[in-house]
Design a protein around this motif. Structure first.
Motif, mmCIF file in Angstrom:
data_model
loop_
_atom_site.group_PDB
_atom_site.id
_atom_site.type_symbol
_atom_site.label_atom_id
_atom_site.label_comp_id
_atom_site.label_asym_id
_atom_site.label_seq_id
_atom_site.Cartn_x
_atom_site.Cartn_y
_atom_site.Cartn_z
ATOM 1 N N TRP A 1 50.498 87.339 49.622
ATOM 2 C CA TRP A 1 49.554 86.232 49.532
ATOM 3 C C TRP A 1 49.961 85.098 48.366
ATOM 4 O O TRP A 1 50.078 83.977 48.643
ATOM 5 C CB TRP A 1 48.173 86.578 49.462
ATOM 6 N N MET B 1 53.307 83.645 48.951
ATOM 7 C CA MET B 1 53.302 82.857 50.164
ATOM 8 C C MET B 1 54.172 83.276 51.092
ATOM 9 O O MET B 1 54.996 82.519 51.938
ATOM 10 C CB MET B 1 53.432 81.399 49.940
ATOM 11 N N THR C 1 51.813 88.431 56.198
ATOM 12 C CA THR C 1 51.228 89.442 55.331
ATOM 13 C C THR C 1 50.552 90.662 56.329
ATOM 14 O O THR C 1 50.688 91.741 55.617
ATOM 15 C CB THR C 1 50.161 88.916 54.527
ATOM 16 N N LYS D 1 62.700 83.133 46.943
ATOM 17 C CA LYS D 1 61.507 83.899 47.450
ATOM 18 C C LYS D 1 62.033 85.273 47.666
ATOM 19 O O LYS D 1 61.127 86.118 47.209
ATOM 20 C CB LYS D 1 61.455 83.133 48.932
#
Length: 94
Positions: free
Chosen positions: A18, A21, A25, A62
């Motif tokens: 979370w 992001m 999830t 990421k």
């Protein structure tokens, strides 16, 4: 014991996903929970789909964030959670 460890590991990973992001999830957290019952290789097996989603959606930055997050989660598990679960009467755990 293992179920408690799996739940905490899953919660920490879900919170980490979370924070960074990462999409998916819920499903990925379920996969982390199920993989938590596989000895030794569960960390690597459960990280592959999380990293794949991060890489394909957002790129290498990421992916690096996800790897750092998973490393932190497993550091907390290994050095914080495991001693409390496996040695509950140890004075430092109280």
């Amino acid at each position: 014991m293992q179920a408690r460890k799996a739940l905490v590991n899953t919660e920490l990973t879900a919170m980490g996903m979370w924070v960074v992001m990462n999409p998916g999830t819920g499903l990925l957290s379920l996969f982390v929970f199920l993989c938590s019952f596989i000895p030794i290789a569960s960390c690597f097996i459960s990280t592959v789909p999380i990293g794949f989603v991060a890489l394909t959606k957002y790129g290498f930055l990421k992916l690096a964030l996800v790897i750092a997050m998973v490393t932190c989660v497993h550091f907390v598990e290994a050095y914080g959670l495991n001693p409390i679960i496996y040695f509950p009467s140890f004075p430092a755990a109280n």
